[in-house]
Design an enzyme around this catalytic site. Sequence first.
Site, PDB file in Angstrom:
ATOM      1  CG  ASP A 294      31.028  47.821  39.920  1.00 36.53           C
ATOM      2  OD1 ASP A 294      31.438  47.805  38.749  1.00 36.53           O
ATOM      3  OD2 ASP A 294      31.487  47.109  40.820  1.00 36.53           O
ATOM      4  CG  ASP A 517      36.360  39.531  38.020  1.00 35.25           C
ATOM      5  OD1 ASP A 517      37.008  40.420  38.588  1.00 35.25           O
ATOM      6  OD2 ASP A 517      36.647  39.107  36.876  1.00 35.25           O
TER       7      ASP A 517
HETATM    8  C1  BGC Z   1      35.143  42.711  45.415  1.00 33.54           C
HETATM    9  C2  BGC Z   1      35.926  43.369  46.503  1.00 33.54           C
HETATM   10  C3  BGC Z   1      37.407  43.238  46.228  1.00 33.54           C
HETATM   11  C4  BGC Z   1      37.735  43.760  44.857  1.00 33.54           C
HETATM   12  C5  BGC Z   1      39.185  43.610  44.485  1.00 33.54           C
HETATM   13  C6  BGC Z   1      35.568  43.199  44.085  1.00 33.54           C
HETATM   14  O1  BGC Z   1      34.979  42.408  43.118  1.00 33.54           O
HETATM   15  O2  BGC Z   1      33.767  42.914  45.602  1.00 33.54           O
HETATM   16  O3  BGC Z   1      35.600  42.746  47.708  1.00 33.54           O
HETATM   17  O4  BGC Z   1      38.128  43.927  47.189  1.00 33.54           O
HETATM   18  O5  BGC Z   1      36.960  43.095  43.890  1.00 33.54           O
HETATM   19  O6  BGC Z   1      39.535  42.306  44.237  1.00 33.54           O
END
Ligand code: BGC
Length: 579
Positions: A294, A517
């Site tokens: 990201d 997400d």
């Molecule tokens: C989140 C994290 C999480 C990861 C895996 C991301 O979207 O920001 O906190 O560990 O997804 O699920």
Amino acid sequence: MKHPHARRRRGVRRRGAAAATVAVLLASGTVALAQAQASAAAGCKVGYTTNDWGSGFTASVTVTNLGDAISSGWTLEWDFAGDQQVTSGWNGTVTQSGKHVTVKNPGWATTLSTNASVNPGFQGTYSGSNSAPAQFKLNGTLCDGSTGDPGDPGDPGDPGDPGDPGDRVANPYAGVKQYVNPEWSAKAAAEPGGGAVSNQPTGVWLDRIAAIEGVNGGMGLRDHLDEALEQGAGLVNLVVYDLPGRDCAALASNGELGPTELDKYKTQFIDPIAEILGDAKYAELRIAAVVEIDSLPNLITNAGDRPTATENCNVMKANGNYQKGIAYALQKLGALSNVYNYIDIGHHGWLGWDDNFGSSAQLLADVADQSGSKGNVAGFITNTANYGALTEPYFTINDSVNGTSVRQSTWVDWNRYVDEQSYAQAFRQELVSDGFDSGIGMLIDTSRNGWGGAERPTGPGPQTDVNAYVDGGRIDRRIHLGNWCNQAGAGLGERPKAAPASGIDAYVWMKPPGESDGASSEIPNDEGKGFDRMCDPTYEGNPRNNNHMSGALADAPLSGHWFSAQFQELLENANPPVQ
Ligand code: BGC
């Protein structure tokens, strides 16, 4: 998650696209590399590149003998992944029986000395998809870039390995059992039917400083590594994810560190992680470290004068802290011989347009150089937490309908790729041409890109016009390619698998299926997570998804939190189906 996609500047791209006469269609890659180890019993590596025109292709196969000299002839063998049929061959005698192909040395070339290569080739036909063979054997030995000699310091698991980063194996996923995260596994197993997949390896996310020690009584990094040793696992999938000003074009996964907190990132996040991973106790455990998703792609697509630019991305572009943070992480982790760094390349629906592709690869090369050496990078990952189809079975980028290319369809919209595997393989080539080692390997996150279930097309769309053809045939059922949050209709994709195709180190489930997400409405929290309306099913979009509905599931919790309804839908729509 995320993935603030990525629309290129329309005008510029369109013009470029129209002028492009020759598509660069090299589905190519080196299956495995090896820092050539001199004396050894048997070993080999193979590079397989194709030149493909849709229904036919030529292939060039470069075979390097890494073992002892061969004096009385060589035989190379592989199985085709699809219905490929060899029609003629050169630099060897090529025969085919079913999917199995055998190439024997020409009568005039029976020897192959250590580190020497031969280069047979052939022409063939196919229908459907033309992916590369998963593996090759030379005189019966699997060509995975290693020599298989127990005394070879480059081979995994040798006692007394000196611990030099040069000792990394070509593909860390080859031949090892992967760690199953018991915390994820328990949640998956508690869902109806979840036991069918709860023993799959998934990514362990270090998404904040506190995660190193464990959040809310949960497992920390050492707990996971100790448990991996307990399990007799050889590899842990780890996501290193706490960059300053994280995820600048979206809000759902914003993190705890502000745009300028680079020192804190280095000293309180990367340094302690490196210290733990470098503990001699874990020397035999390979760590596939996904370094910061990201971020870098956002500097290309969502900054500057693009209509998709966001203020936060412009801040990060101006201060350079994404590059500095990632270079630091690559350098610290790259110094550890058991760590394999993989950098994020977004996905085809983000960087697959011509005006994003080359410049992104260049940025990645610059950041790797900034870390001291491109050798700190083992490979790259695509589709992390995204939904792009692995392969689109019913249309290819080369198809056209009534003289109109699929590139002109609304769905493809001049992209150069229609799926993740072709994108990953082409991106690999681009990175190699930018100076990365030809042995780099790609990971594809297949956790949620299966697109099975009742809505999955069973054949190509009608040839009435190009949109009917693409929309009728595509398995990716999203409303728009730029949608990224908790997509309705998605299913589990390919199960995690090592060396599934040319240039691909593994299919992985980096995003643990069932973890959200982003929240579908605002939820106050102390995790730094904002509310991104791309996770709200009533949202009508923004320039990054060309103003389409978000396609997100309702009632979603914060990103990373367990989302039972999503998990059940993923199971139901799995493809391959869950038995
Ligand atoms: C989140 C994290 C999480 C990861 C895996 C991301 O979207 O920001 O906190 O560990 O997804 O699920």
